[in-house]
Design a protein around this motif. Sequence first.
Motif, PDB file in Angstrom:
ATOM      1  N   GLY A   1       3.018   1.043   9.950  1.00 59.94           N
ATOM      2  CA  GLY A   1       2.036   0.455   9.036  1.00 59.94           C
ATOM      3  C   GLY A   1       0.937  -0.340   9.716  1.00 59.94           C
ATOM      4  O   GLY A   1       0.077  -0.920   9.052  1.00 59.94           O
TER       5      GLY A   1
ATOM      6  N   GLU B   1      -9.517   0.817   3.518  1.00 61.14           N
ATOM      7  CA  GLU B   1      -8.500   1.112   2.508  1.00 61.14           C
ATOM      8  C   GLU B   1      -8.372  -0.135   1.639  1.00 61.14           C
ATOM      9  O   GLU B   1      -8.707  -1.246   2.079  1.00 61.14           O
ATOM     10  CB  GLU B   1      -7.134   1.415   3.154  1.00 61.14           C
TER      11      GLU B   1
ATOM     12  N   LYS C   1       0.853  -1.195   0.000  1.00 60.55           N
ATOM     13  CA  LYS C   1       0.000   0.000   0.000  1.00 60.55           C
ATOM     14  C   LYS C   1       0.883   1.236   0.000  1.00 60.55           C
ATOM     15  O   LYS C   1       1.749   1.395   0.849  1.00 60.55           O
ATOM     16  CB  LYS C   1      -0.920   0.017   1.229  1.00 60.55           C
TER      17      LYS C   1
ATOM     18  N   ALA D   1       3.490   2.603   2.694  1.00 59.92           N
ATOM     19  CA  ALA D   1       3.023   2.308   4.050  1.00 59.92           C
ATOM     20  C   ALA D   1       3.151   0.832   4.386  1.00 59.92           C
ATOM     21  O   ALA D   1       3.432   0.463   5.536  1.00 59.92           O
ATOM     22  CB  ALA D   1       1.569   2.754   4.217  1.00 59.92           C
TER      23      ALA D   1
ATOM     24  N   ARG E   1      -6.855  -1.096   8.625  1.00 63.64           N
ATOM     25  CA  ARG E   1      -7.876  -0.464   7.776  1.00 63.64           C
ATOM     26  C   ARG E   1      -8.067  -1.244   6.475  1.00 63.64           C
ATOM     27  O   ARG E   1      -9.174  -1.311   5.941  1.00 63.64           O
ATOM     28  CB  ARG E   1      -7.490   0.988   7.488  1.00 63.64           C
TER      29      ARG E   1
ATOM     30  N   THR F   1      -1.827   0.543  11.605  1.00 60.95           N
ATOM     31  CA  THR F   1      -3.201   0.991  11.390  1.00 60.95           C
ATOM     32  C   THR F   1      -3.595   0.875   9.919  1.00 60.95           C
ATOM     33  O   THR F   1      -4.737   0.545   9.595  1.00 60.95           O
ATOM     34  CB  THR F   1      -3.391   2.430  11.900  1.00 60.95           C
ATOM     35  N   THR F   2      -2.655   1.126   9.017  1.00 64.66           N
ATOM     36  CA  THR F   2      -2.945   0.952   7.587  1.00 64.66           C
ATOM     37  C   THR F   2      -3.344  -0.493   7.299  1.00 64.66           C
ATOM     38  O   THR F   2      -4.318  -0.756   6.577  1.00 64.66           O
ATOM     39  CB  THR F   2      -1.729   1.336   6.729  1.00 64.66           C
TER      40      THR F   2
END
Length: 356
Positions: free
Chosen positions: A40, A52, A10, A17, A46, A42-43
């Motif tokens: 990375g 995301e 991502k 990220a 999500r 929380t990415t």
Amino acid sequence: MSVVVENVVKRFGSFTALDGVSVTVPTGSLCALLGPSGSGKTTLLRILAGLEHPDSGSVSTHGNDLTKTNARDRDMGFVFQHYALFRHMTVFDNVGFPLKIRGWSKAKINDRVQELLHLVRLDGLERRLPANLSGGQRQRVALARALAAEPKVLLLDEPFGALDAKVRQELRTWLRRFHKEIAVTTILVTHDQEEAFEVADEVVVMRQGRIEQSGSPQQIFDHPASAFVMDFLGHVNVFHGRLDHGSPRLHGATHGSTAAAERPVSVAGEGTTPLYVRPHELDIERHSSDGSLAARILHINPAGPLVRVQLIDERTAKPIMVELSRERFAELVLLPEETVFVQPRQVRYFTADYSI
């Protein structure tokens, strides 16, 4: 419901990220994603939630590919750090809201909400507004709401980060017991290693969008795979040292082998290398012995189950932290400004991929 992430990438503009992340979370387990800000965590959470979408790679649960599935169709509950409760709604209405929009009958909603409030130990508070609850109670309401529609996977994003230390400790203990009762596959994001180690079955340590190490809390703490993991998981003393025929020696130490060495990553050849020792892996002696360092005591903190002794290396003037049992401290009768000898019991060294 198992969760499998495969080679997820991502990017946000030129910033990567997540860089080829792969994780498997077994059915019914609690996995903690642990790492500093920007690693990375929380990415990834999500992306699991469908908030995301990855540039490449896949997300699946129980063999079903969810990579392009909308968030509302993923059968996952999400709990945010700051509760995200509806301030104008009562506890009952907050918890029942996901069921109302799904068209459940009033009778079924009532039964499910009462069941959940009992589960999260909030019986009798259903008519209160969020403003009339403590921070810990609000977080439990948020958890009950996330569980209302019986999700197969529960995602927790720093759920206790906004609470004070005492409440965080209470909720960690509660969450561990609670998870055993509900047995829902759970993924927790945190930057607090104590929190991760206390509640999780599996810990995934992340750094700069990649996975540095994964395993049980004990495996990761006892056998860190890199200098970064060693440093991130609590206090660590870093000494200048040398590898002499594969044996580590601290610079300035008396002649002889320093200590048993753990070498998670092989180091080729001889020469200077940083040596890593945790405070509880150091001992203090009154007299010099093979491999010990002369150090002067700066401060003694006897509060808590361990006595923390701050010293300074007399040769390099670098600080040293030692943790002693109360029995050992009483035996030594240490005083500030004394010169003593620090002896490592366990030394680790790594390839030069990270500096502290």
